[in-house]
Write a protein that holds these residues in place. Structure first.
Motif, PDB file in Angstrom:
ATOM      1  N   ASP A  43       0.827  -1.204   0.000  1.00 34.12           N
ATOM      2  CA  ASP A  43       0.000   0.000   0.000  1.00 34.12           C
ATOM      3  C   ASP A  43       0.861   1.253   0.000  1.00 34.12           C
ATOM      4  N   LEU A  44       0.227   2.351  -0.336  1.00 27.31           N
ATOM      5  CA  LEU A  44       0.889   3.645  -0.257  1.00 27.31           C
ATOM      6  C   LEU A  44       1.269   3.917   1.200  1.00 27.31           C
ATOM      7  N   GLU A  45       2.492   4.351   1.405  1.00 23.48           N
ATOM      8  CA  GLU A  45       3.010   4.581   2.753  1.00 23.48           C
ATOM      9  C   GLU A  45       3.395   6.041   2.914  1.00 23.48           C
ATOM     10  N   TRP A  46       2.952   6.627   3.998  1.00 25.88           N
ATOM     11  CA  TRP A  46       3.336   8.000   4.302  1.00 25.88           C
ATOM     12  C   TRP A  46       4.813   8.042   4.678  1.00 25.88           C
ATOM     13  N   VAL A  47       5.524   9.034   4.156  1.00 21.97           N
ATOM     14  CA  VAL A  47       6.940   9.202   4.446  1.00 21.97           C
ATOM     15  C   VAL A  47       7.178  10.443   5.306  1.00 21.97           C
ATOM     16  N   SER A  48       6.626  11.567   4.878  1.00 19.60           N
ATOM     17  CA  SER A  48       6.869  12.797   5.633  1.00 19.60           C
ATOM     18  C   SER A  48       5.831  13.847   5.305  1.00 19.60           C
ATOM     19  N   THR A  49       5.745  14.801   6.208  1.00 20.21           N
ATOM     20  CA  THR A  49       4.871  15.963   6.057  1.00 20.21           C
ATOM     21  C   THR A  49       5.680  17.211   6.356  1.00 20.21           C
ATOM     22  N   ILE A  50       5.435  18.251   5.600  1.00 22.30           N
ATOM     23  CA  ILE A  50       6.002  19.554   5.936  1.00 22.30           C
ATOM     24  C   ILE A  50       4.873  20.573   5.921  1.00 22.30           C
ATOM     25  N   LEU A  51       4.730  21.274   7.031  1.00 22.40           N
ATOM     26  CA  LEU A  51       3.674  22.275   7.145  1.00 22.40           C
ATOM     27  C   LEU A  51       4.078  23.555   6.407  1.00 22.40           C
ATOM     28  N   ASP A  52       3.127  24.444   6.288  1.00 21.39           N
ATOM     29  CA  ASP A  52       3.421  25.686   5.576  1.00 21.39           C
ATOM     30  C   ASP A  52       4.488  26.515   6.289  1.00 21.39           C
ATOM     31  N   GLU A  87      14.984  -1.553   1.725  1.00 25.18           N
ATOM     32  CA  GLU A  87      13.554  -1.398   2.007  1.00 25.18           C
ATOM     33  C   GLU A  87      13.012  -0.007   1.680  1.00 25.18           C
ATOM     34  N   ASP A  88      13.891   0.908   1.312  1.00 26.33           N
ATOM     35  CA  ASP A  88      13.439   2.216   0.828  1.00 26.33           C
ATOM     36  C   ASP A  88      13.054   2.172  -0.651  1.00 26.33           C
ATOM     37  N   THR A  89      13.300   1.055  -1.308  1.00 27.66           N
ATOM     38  CA  THR A  89      12.947   0.913  -2.717  1.00 27.66           C
ATOM     39  C   THR A  89      11.442   1.068  -2.902  1.00 27.66           C
ATOM     40  N   ALA A  90      11.058   2.025  -3.726  1.00 29.15           N
ATOM     41  CA  ALA A  90       9.637   2.313  -3.929  1.00 29.15           C
ATOM     42  C   ALA A  90       9.498   3.397  -4.987  1.00 29.15           C
ATOM     43  N   LEU A  91       8.262   3.592  -5.385  1.00 29.40           N
ATOM     44  CA  LEU A  91       7.893   4.738  -6.212  1.00 29.40           C
ATOM     45  C   LEU A  91       7.505   5.856  -5.248  1.00 29.40           C
ATOM     46  N   TYR A  92       8.196   6.985  -5.354  1.00 27.58           N
ATOM     47  CA  TYR A  92       7.987   8.092  -4.432  1.00 27.58           C
ATOM     48  C   TYR A  92       7.117   9.171  -5.076  1.00 27.58           C
ATOM     49  N   TYR A  93       6.140   9.609  -4.314  1.00 29.48           N
ATOM     50  CA  TYR A  93       5.207  10.633  -4.771  1.00 29.48           C
ATOM     51  C   TYR A  93       5.240  11.842  -3.840  1.00 29.48           C
ATOM     52  N   CYS A  94       5.024  13.006  -4.409  1.00 31.81           N
ATOM     53  CA  CYS A  94       4.719  14.170  -3.597  1.00 31.81           C
ATOM     54  C   CYS A  94       3.219  14.409  -3.732  1.00 31.81           C
ATOM     55  N   SER A  95       2.600  14.846  -2.669  1.00 34.54           N
ATOM     56  CA  SER A  95       1.163  15.067  -2.727  1.00 34.54           C
ATOM     57  C   SER A  95       0.771  16.275  -1.906  1.00 34.54           C
ATOM     58  N   ARG A  96      -0.399  16.772  -2.208  1.00 33.18           N
ATOM     59  CA  ARG A  96      -0.923  17.938  -1.521  1.00 33.18           C
ATOM     60  C   ARG A  96      -1.885  17.556  -0.406  1.00 33.18           C
ATOM     61  N   ASP A  97      -2.186  16.275  -0.272  1.00 37.37           N
ATOM     62  CA  ASP A  97      -3.079  15.840   0.791  1.00 37.37           C
ATOM     63  C   ASP A  97      -2.480  14.631   1.495  1.00 37.37           C
ATOM     64  N   SER A  98      -2.933  14.409   2.703  1.00 36.08           N
ATOM     65  CA  SER A  98      -2.325  13.362   3.520  1.00 36.08           C
ATOM     66  C   SER A  98      -2.625  11.964   3.015  1.00 36.08           C
ATOM     67  N   ARG A  99      -3.677  11.815   2.234  1.00 36.98           N
ATOM     68  CA  ARG A  99      -4.026  10.483   1.735  1.00 36.98           C
ATOM     69  C   ARG A  99      -3.379  10.177   0.390  1.00 36.98           C
ATOM     70  N   GLY A 100      -2.721  11.188  -0.176  1.00 36.12           N
ATOM     71  CA  GLY A 100      -2.068  10.944  -1.453  1.00 36.12           C
ATOM     72  C   GLY A 100      -3.003  10.929  -2.637  1.00 36.12           C
ATOM     73  N   LEU A 101      -4.184  11.490  -2.478  1.00 38.35           N
ATOM     74  CA  LEU A 101      -5.150  11.492  -3.580  1.00 38.35           C
ATOM     75  C   LEU A 101      -4.796  12.539  -4.632  1.00 38.35           C
TER      76      LEU A 101
END
Length: 113
Positions: A43-52, A87-101
């Motif tokens: 499944d998609l896994e959260w990696v990090s968040t940066i606030l404004d 284990e860091d091998t993956a497809l990495y995405y940036c997203s604007r929402d916490s669910r990655g939608l």
């Protein structure tokens, strides 16, 4: 809204990579931003968040190894990855929402000897 991650590649364990995410179509500085990743068959896994305001939160699995930052002048999100593990091998995405939608195409990171 457009998000485009880049900078992935193949590295050996212990290596480093820096991912970037170019954004457009929204006021980047107003939004928290996220990195997520998806390994094959998982499944998609959260990696990090940066606030404004630049405050960051990291998943335990990457804490101390990954640094998330943002350049509001360039509408760009960055992920500096070091001490990479297989284990860091993956497809990495940036997203604007916490669910990655709301995310763009990812960038592949492969860590292998």
């Amino acid at each position: 809204v457009q998000l485009q991650a880049s900078g992935g590649g193949s590295v050996q364990p212990g290596g480093s990579l820096t991912l970037s995410c170019a954004t457009s179509g929204f006021t980047f500085s107003d939004f928290p931003m996220y990195w997520q990743r998806q390994a094959p068959g998982k499944d998609l896994e959260w990696v990090s968040t940066i606030l404004d305001d630049g405050t960051t939160f990291d998943a335990d699995s990457v804490k101390g190894r990954f640094i998330t930052s943002r350049d509001n002048a360039k509408n760009e999100l960055l992920l500096q990855m070091s001490s990479l593990k297989p284990e860091d091998t993956a497809l990495y995405y940036c997203s604007r929402d916490s669910r990655g939608l709301i995310r763009g195409q990812g960038t592949q990171v492969t860590v292998s000897s």
